[in-house]
Enzyme design. Structure first.
Site, PDB file in Angstrom:
ATOM      1  N   ASN A   1       0.838  -1.211   0.000  1.00 50.40           N
ATOM      2  CA  ASN A   1       0.000   0.000   0.000  1.00 50.40           C
ATOM      3  C   ASN A   1       0.869   1.255   0.000  1.00 50.40           C
ATOM      4  O   ASN A   1       0.547   2.232  -0.669  1.00 50.40           O
ATOM      5  CB  ASN A   1      -0.943   0.012   1.208  1.00 50.40           C
ATOM      6  CG  ASN A   1      -2.203  -0.784   0.945  1.00 50.40           C
ATOM      7  OD1 ASN A   1      -3.071  -0.340   0.194  1.00 50.40           O
ATOM      8  ND2 ASN A   1      -2.285  -1.976   1.511  1.00 50.40           N
TER       9      ASN A   1
ATOM     10  N   LYS B   1       1.369  -1.668  15.229  1.00 46.58           N
ATOM     11  CA  LYS B   1       1.472  -1.194  16.615  1.00 46.58           C
ATOM     12  C   LYS B   1       0.374  -0.168  16.871  1.00 46.58           C
ATOM     13  O   LYS B   1       0.038   0.629  15.982  1.00 46.58           O
ATOM     14  CB  LYS B   1       2.820  -0.499  16.840  1.00 46.58           C
ATOM     15  CG  LYS B   1       3.985  -1.443  16.840  1.00 46.58           C
ATOM     16  CD  LYS B   1       4.082  -2.142  18.181  1.00 46.58           C
ATOM     17  CE  LYS B   1       5.116  -3.249  18.105  1.00 46.58           C
ATOM     18  NZ  LYS B   1       4.983  -4.236  19.161  1.00 46.58           N
TER      19      LYS B   1
ATOM     20  N   HIS C   1      -8.079  -0.598   6.075  1.00 45.41           N
ATOM     21  CA  HIS C   1      -8.410  -1.891   6.672  1.00 45.41           C
ATOM     22  C   HIS C   1      -8.974  -2.773   5.553  1.00 45.41           C
ATOM     23  O   HIS C   1      -9.756  -2.295   4.728  1.00 45.41           O
ATOM     24  CB  HIS C   1      -9.464  -1.674   7.779  1.00 45.41           C
ATOM     25  CG  HIS C   1      -9.785  -2.918   8.530  1.00 45.41           C
ATOM     26  ND1 HIS C   1      -8.953  -3.431   9.504  1.00 45.41           N
ATOM     27  CD2 HIS C   1     -10.834  -3.779   8.441  1.00 45.41           C
ATOM     28  CE1 HIS C   1      -9.495  -4.540   9.986  1.00 45.41           C
ATOM     29  NE2 HIS C   1     -10.634  -4.774   9.360  1.00 45.41           N
TER      30      HIS C   1
ATOM     31  N   ASP D   1      -9.808   0.524  14.689  1.00 46.42           N
ATOM     32  CA  ASP D   1     -10.764   0.393  13.577  1.00 46.42           C
ATOM     33  C   ASP D   1     -12.145   0.998  13.814  1.00 46.42           C
ATOM     34  O   ASP D   1     -13.118   0.584  13.190  1.00 46.42           O
ATOM     35  CB  ASP D   1     -10.962  -1.103  13.217  1.00 46.42           C
ATOM     36  CG  ASP D   1      -9.649  -1.788  12.865  1.00 46.42           C
ATOM     37  OD1 ASP D   1      -8.762  -1.122  12.300  1.00 46.42           O
ATOM     38  OD2 ASP D   1      -9.536  -2.993  13.140  1.00 46.42           O
TER      39      ASP D   1
HETATM   40  C1  GRF Z   1      -3.314  -4.371   4.133  1.00 44.13           C
HETATM   41  O1  GRF Z   1      -4.166  -5.440   3.874  1.00 44.13           O
HETATM   42  C2  GRF Z   1      -4.019  -3.310   4.938  1.00 44.13           C
HETATM   43  O2  GRF Z   1      -5.386  -3.236   4.677  1.00 44.13           O
HETATM   44  C3  GRF Z   1      -3.790  -3.758   6.347  1.00 44.13           C
HETATM   45  O3  GRF Z   1      -2.484  -4.294   6.350  1.00 44.13           O
HETATM   46  C4  GRF Z   1      -2.160  -4.770   5.053  1.00 44.13           C
HETATM   47  C5  GRF Z   1      -0.861  -4.141   4.644  1.00 44.13           C
HETATM   48  O4  GRF Z   1      -0.349  -4.707   3.475  1.00 44.13           O
HETATM   49  N1  GRF Z   1      -3.995  -2.692   7.284  1.00 44.13           N
HETATM   50  P1  GRF Z   1       0.892  -4.054   2.739  1.00 44.13           P
HETATM   51  O5  GRF Z   1       2.081  -4.066   3.708  1.00 44.13           O
HETATM   52  O6  GRF Z   1       0.518  -2.664   2.339  1.00 44.13           O
HETATM   53  O7  GRF Z   1       1.151  -4.937   1.563  1.00 44.13           O
END
Ligand code: GRF
Length: 208
Positions: free
Chosen positions: A13, A90, A108, A149
């Protein structure tokens, strides 16, 4: 707007956000990436993109307060105006959450609040979705508050759950949707098209 991304894992991400930044569609500049894990792929991705990569973990400090002060100092010292959590495992210190209220986002991998909360991370989330038998999952971007969340939702996109799905196959499809959604949501908040006003989200993502 100066952005910091906090990530614990591989950072796909983060990569989507860096790519949008490079493409000038993020409406913001990622200055800093912080990880609690020194070996996190996210830190490598940050360095490759020429951004500052900082390893900062609560375990490096004698007290939670020292860690909290240092993290705040790193963010404020760079004039960071928006903080994006991207797989950050964390819990953020309350002082950091307060300092960035309305300027702190998380993504999320499932609908909230139903599939969120303490312990709902990684494959646990997708297992819970499959167990519930719902027809749709999909990523949710939300403002972060003091609990896991529960903050106000900025955007959600549905991803169909297939009869043949395993937690892994569903996770992979949701992750692709995350990579499209998060840069759009961050851009909308950075540009002020979506705002948190008195605890409520104003504005919405443009349809694409
Ligand atoms: C993602 O699925 C995000 O929704 C969650 O943690 C994961 C992170 O994946 N909070 P990446 O490290 O970005 O591949």
């Amino acid at each position: 707007m100066n952005v910091a991304v906090l990530a614990s894992g591989s950072g796909t991400n983060l990569q989507a956000l860096l790519d949008a930044d490079e493409a000038k569609t993020l409406e913001a500049r990622i200055l800093l990436v912080v990880s609690n894990r020194g070996s996190a792929g996210a830190l490598d991705r940050a360095r490759k993109a020429g951004r500052e990569a900082l390893h900062l973990s609560p375990s490096m400090f004698a007290t939670e307060e020292e860690y909290s002060d240092r993290l705040l100092q790193e963010l404020v010292g760079r004039d960071i105006q928006l903080v994006c959590l991207a797989g950050y495992l964390k819990k953020l210190p309350p002082a950091v959450v307060s300092a960035f209220a309305g300027r702190l986002l998380n993504i999320h991998p499932a609908p909230l609040p139903r599939f969120g909360g303490d312990g709902m991370y990684g494959q646990h989330v997708h297992e819970a979705v499959l167990k519930a038998g719902v027809p749709q999952s999909g990523p949710t971007v939300h403002f972060v508050d003091q609990n896991y969340d529960t903050g106000p939702v900025v955007a959600h996109v549905p991803v169909p759950v297939l009869a043949t799905d395993t937690p892994e196959s569903l996770a992979a499809r949701v992750l692709e949707a995350e990579h499209r959604l998060y840069p759009r949501a961050v851009a909308a908040v950075a540009a002020g098209r979506i705002r948190l006003v008195n605890g409520r989200v104003e504005g919405r993502l443009d349809a694409t």
